[in-house]
Structure formats: structure tokens, C-alpha cells
Scaffold this motif. Structure first.
Motif, PDB file in Angstrom:
ATOM      1  N   LEU A  83       0.829  -1.206   0.000  1.00 36.40           N
ATOM      2  CA  LEU A  83       0.000   0.000   0.000  1.00 36.40           C
ATOM      3  C   LEU A  83       0.870   1.265   0.000  1.00 36.40           C
ATOM      4  N   CYS A  84       1.949   1.253   0.756  1.00 38.73           N
ATOM      5  CA  CYS A  84       2.850   2.417   0.778  1.00 38.73           C
ATOM      6  C   CYS A  84       3.533   2.617  -0.571  1.00 38.73           C
ATOM      7  N   ILE A  85       3.924   1.533  -1.211  1.00 37.86           N
ATOM      8  CA  ILE A  85       4.516   1.652  -2.550  1.00 37.86           C
ATOM      9  C   ILE A  85       3.480   2.183  -3.528  1.00 37.86           C
ATOM     10  N   GLY A  86       2.211   1.741  -3.387  1.00 39.55           N
ATOM     11  CA  GLY A  86       1.139   2.272  -4.228  1.00 39.55           C
ATOM     12  C   GLY A  86       0.959   3.776  -4.036  1.00 39.55           C
ATOM     13  N   VAL A  87       1.048   4.243  -2.808  1.00 35.23           N
ATOM     14  CA  VAL A  87       0.951   5.683  -2.547  1.00 35.23           C
ATOM     15  C   VAL A  87       2.137   6.406  -3.184  1.00 35.23           C
ATOM     16  N   LEU A  96       6.727  11.004  -0.438  1.00 32.60           N
ATOM     17  CA  LEU A  96       7.361  10.292   0.656  1.00 32.60           C
ATOM     18  C   LEU A  96       6.582  10.433   1.961  1.00 32.60           C
ATOM     19  N   VAL A  97       6.176  11.631   2.300  1.00 32.85           N
ATOM     20  CA  VAL A  97       5.449  11.852   3.555  1.00 32.85           C
ATOM     21  C   VAL A  97       4.109  11.120   3.566  1.00 32.85           C
ATOM     22  N   PRO A  98       3.291  11.191   2.492  1.00 28.88           N
ATOM     23  CA  PRO A  98       2.049  10.416   2.518  1.00 28.88           C
ATOM     24  C   PRO A  98       2.280   8.906   2.616  1.00 28.88           C
ATOM     25  N   ALA A  99       3.335   8.400   1.990  1.00 30.40           N
ATOM     26  CA  ALA A  99       3.614   6.969   2.082  1.00 30.40           C
ATOM     27  C   ALA A  99       4.022   6.582   3.499  1.00 30.40           C
TER      28      ALA A  99
END
Length: 117
Positions: A83-87, A96-99
């Protein structure tokens, strides 16, 4: 207990020495930075080794965690990473901050809702 040699002025002297050592190395780096060719083979090799170390530590943190993260099941850790890579991929700017926020909030919510009950 604190060792008697580290009481009083000893701690301040140790802190001052650590600061001097750190800032002296930084100052030398700034002075030498204009004379270094960043496209040389040694710096390309150094960048490759650095990226490899970061990737290895990241995979180790995900697959073989210690401490509190070890209580989170593997599939949840991998899902949060995906999910973080998708963000990161979804937004071309400021990603970077949203992930990091996504991963942090998902792990905290997992710990809050599933580990406390």
C-alpha cells in the motif's frame, strides 16, 4: 547508575567532544566537496553499495523484525508495504510523507484494534 567519572563536568566535556568531532568531519566534507567528481567510478560503486545496504535492511525489517513489530503477522507487514509503494507511485510530487504516514497509521491502527483486545 552513572559512573563517577561521568558526573558533573565529565558529561559536558563528552558532549562537547562529540559535537567537535561531528562538526569537524562535516566541515572537512564541505571543504572537499568542490574537489570531488561525483561521476567517478568510486562514487558510482559507493552509491550502489549504499542502496544495496538500505534495501537489505528494509527487507530484513519487514521479514525478520524484532520487538513489537514481530507481533504483526507477515502478511499484514507485506500488505502495508504494498500500500505504501502504491501511494509512492500514485502521486508524482510529494509522495514520501504520505507513504510514511500511510504505513505508520496502518501499523498503529492494527496495534490499537487487534493487539489490545
Amino acid at each position: 547508575m552513572i559512573n563517577t567519572s561521568l558526573q558533573g563536568w565529565g558529561l559536558w566535556i563528552a558532549l562537547a567532544g562529540a559535537c567537535l568531532g561531528t562538526y569537524a568531519c562535516r566541515a572537512i566534507g564541505v571543504m572537499l566537496s568542490g574537489h570531488i567528481n561525483q561521476d567517478s567510478e568510486i562514487f558510482r560503486w559507493l552509491a550502489a553499495v549504499t542502496y544495496a545496504m538500505v534495501a537489505t535492511l528494509t527487507v530484513r525489517l519487514i521479514l525478520l523484525p524484532v520487538g513489537l513489530l514481530a507481533t504483526v503477522p507477515l502478511w499484514i507487514r507485506i500488505l502495508i508495504c504494498v500500500l505504501c509503494i502504491g501511494v509512492m507511485i500514485s502521486s508524482p510530487k510529494r509522495r514520501l510523507v504520505p507513504a510514511l504516514l500511510t504505513g505508520t497509521l496502518l501499523l498503529v491502527s492494527y496495534g490499537t484494534f487487534f493487539l489490545t483486545s
